[in-house]
Design an enzyme around this catalytic site. Structure first.
Site, PDB file in Angstrom:
ATOM      1  N   ILE A 100      91.860 -27.450  47.343  1.00 48.69           N
ATOM      2  CA  ILE A 100      91.412 -28.813  47.057  1.00 48.69           C
ATOM      3  C   ILE A 100      91.341 -29.686  48.307  1.00 48.69           C
ATOM      4  O   ILE A 100      90.675 -30.727  48.303  1.00 48.69           O
ATOM      5  CB  ILE A 100      92.329 -29.451  45.972  1.00 48.69           C
ATOM      6  CG1 ILE A 100      91.659 -30.642  45.288  1.00 48.69           C
ATOM      7  CG2 ILE A 100      93.699 -29.821  46.551  1.00 48.69           C
ATOM      8  CD1 ILE A 100      90.543 -30.287  44.349  1.00 48.69           C
ATOM      9  N   HIS A 101      92.009 -29.272  49.393  1.00 46.33           N
ATOM     10  CA  HIS A 101      91.942 -30.013  50.658  1.00 46.33           C
ATOM     11  C   HIS A 101      91.232 -29.233  51.756  1.00 46.33           C
ATOM     12  O   HIS A 101      91.267 -29.638  52.925  1.00 46.33           O
ATOM     13  CB  HIS A 101      93.351 -30.405  51.124  1.00 46.33           C
ATOM     14  CG  HIS A 101      93.982 -31.459  50.272  1.00 46.33           C
ATOM     15  ND1 HIS A 101      95.333 -31.702  50.264  1.00 46.33           N
ATOM     16  CD2 HIS A 101      93.445 -32.325  49.384  1.00 46.33           C
ATOM     17  CE1 HIS A 101      95.609 -32.684  49.414  1.00 46.33           C
ATOM     18  NE2 HIS A 101      94.466 -33.070  48.864  1.00 46.33           N
ATOM     19  N   GLY A 102      90.596 -28.114  51.402  1.00 45.29           N
ATOM     20  CA  GLY A 102      89.855 -27.351  52.386  1.00 45.29           C
ATOM     21  C   GLY A 102      90.646 -26.193  52.963  1.00 45.29           C
ATOM     22  O   GLY A 102      91.714 -25.824  52.470  1.00 45.29           O
ATOM     23  N   LEU A 158      89.710 -31.973  54.061  1.00 40.26           N
ATOM     24  CA  LEU A 158      89.611 -33.327  53.524  1.00 40.26           C
ATOM     25  C   LEU A 158      90.504 -34.240  54.349  1.00 40.26           C
ATOM     26  O   LEU A 158      91.713 -34.016  54.445  1.00 40.26           O
ATOM     27  CB  LEU A 158      90.054 -33.360  52.058  1.00 40.26           C
ATOM     28  CG  LEU A 158      89.929 -34.724  51.381  1.00 40.26           C
ATOM     29  CD1 LEU A 158      88.466 -35.095  51.161  1.00 40.26           C
ATOM     30  CD2 LEU A 158      90.684 -34.729  50.047  1.00 40.26           C
ATOM     31  N   TYR A 164      87.504 -36.929  47.506  1.00 36.47           N
ATOM     32  CA  TYR A 164      87.263 -35.591  46.970  1.00 36.47           C
ATOM     33  C   TYR A 164      85.806 -35.481  46.526  1.00 36.47           C
ATOM     34  O   TYR A 164      85.270 -36.390  45.908  1.00 36.47           O
ATOM     35  CB  TYR A 164      88.167 -35.340  45.762  1.00 36.47           C
ATOM     36  CG  TYR A 164      89.635 -35.266  46.093  1.00 36.47           C
ATOM     37  CD1 TYR A 164      90.191 -34.104  46.628  1.00 36.47           C
ATOM     38  CD2 TYR A 164      90.482 -36.353  45.862  1.00 36.47           C
ATOM     39  CE1 TYR A 164      91.552 -34.027  46.928  1.00 36.47           C
ATOM     40  CE2 TYR A 164      91.839 -36.280  46.152  1.00 36.47           C
ATOM     41  CZ  TYR A 164      92.367 -35.122  46.685  1.00 36.47           C
ATOM     42  OH  TYR A 164      93.701 -35.054  46.973  1.00 36.47           O
TER      43      TYR A 164
END
Length: 240
Positions: A100-102, A158, A164
């Site tokens: 979800i944050h890369g 991110l 997002y």
């Protein structure tokens, strides 16, 4: 565990030697809320890329620990906040993993919108003795530090001043949580928007919520939340 989504944070990677943002000796001492921003990428491109190069160096030789491996074998759906690539190294099915944050191993064009635009970031090609020049070459930035809108690249991470998007499978993550009966938080401080929102959504929708952490964040102590104070490996060995 059926119909379960696991959300992992930095705590799951501590046993692999990955330095977290928070806590004693954490990267928060370097103020990432200023360093890890898109504004800093544009304004101080060299120092931004050097900071992330050293983050890559700290992660590249780390190996997944038993918790990563157990989750991978279980085929449970995992949404990780970590950019360290350890879930992938543990061979977690990509169909059951959202970063979800890369992922620090990838880069992309500045205005990329789709995941098929991600490119392997060959950080290993960078010579520390020629750090700035090699980083500018790797990310297609002019030697004077000028960023070209349609040519230059950036790490696929991110940043603190970004939102997002579908590059981070944000909607799919919410679909997973909506469909789950149980949401398990492992090694996360509940201090970023995604985990805070996931916790409140889970509570409001009557999901079973389990928090696994030797030292859980105070914000997790809410009605309907089961707190289990142990390491990620200890929990995974008993439950997956």
């Amino acid at each position: 565990m059926k119909n379960t989504v696991v959300i992992t944070g930095a705590g799951i990677s501590v046993e692999s030697g990955i330095q977290p943002f928070r806590g004693k000796n954490g990267l928060w001492n370097e103020n990432p809320t200023e360093m890890a921003t898109y504004r800093n990428y544009r304004m101080n491109t060299s120092s931004f890329l050097q900071w992330y190069f050293h983050r890559f160096v700290s992660c590249k030789d780390a190996l997944p620990n038993k918790a990563h491996e157990i989750l991978a074998k279980s085929n449970v759906k995992v949404i990780t906040q970590n950019i360290d690539n350890l879930h992938i190294k543990a061979k977690h099915s990509l169909d059951c993993l959202i970063e979800i944050h890369g992922n620090i191993n990838y880069k992309r064009k500045i205005h990329a919108q789709y995941r098929n635009e991600l490119i392997w970031a060959n950080w290993d090609a960078v010579n520390e003795n020629n750090l700035e020049e090699d980083l500018f070459e790797l990310f297609h930035i002019q030697r004077d530090g000028t960023i070209e809108e349609n040519k230059s690249e950036r790490p696929h991470i991110l940043l603190f001043d970004e939102y997002y998007t579908e590059l981070y499978q944000y909607e799919e993550a919410h679909q997973w949580m909506d469909a789950a009966d149980t949401i398990i938080f492992i090694g996360t401080s509940n201090s970023v928007g995604f985990t805070y929102g996931a916790l409140q959504m889970g509570i409001n929708n009557g999901k079973k919520i389990i928090v696994v952490d030797p030292n859980p964040a105070p914000s997790f102590y809410q009605p309907g939340v089961e707190i289990i104070q142990c390491t990620a490996t200890e929990f995974c060995e008993k439950n997956f």
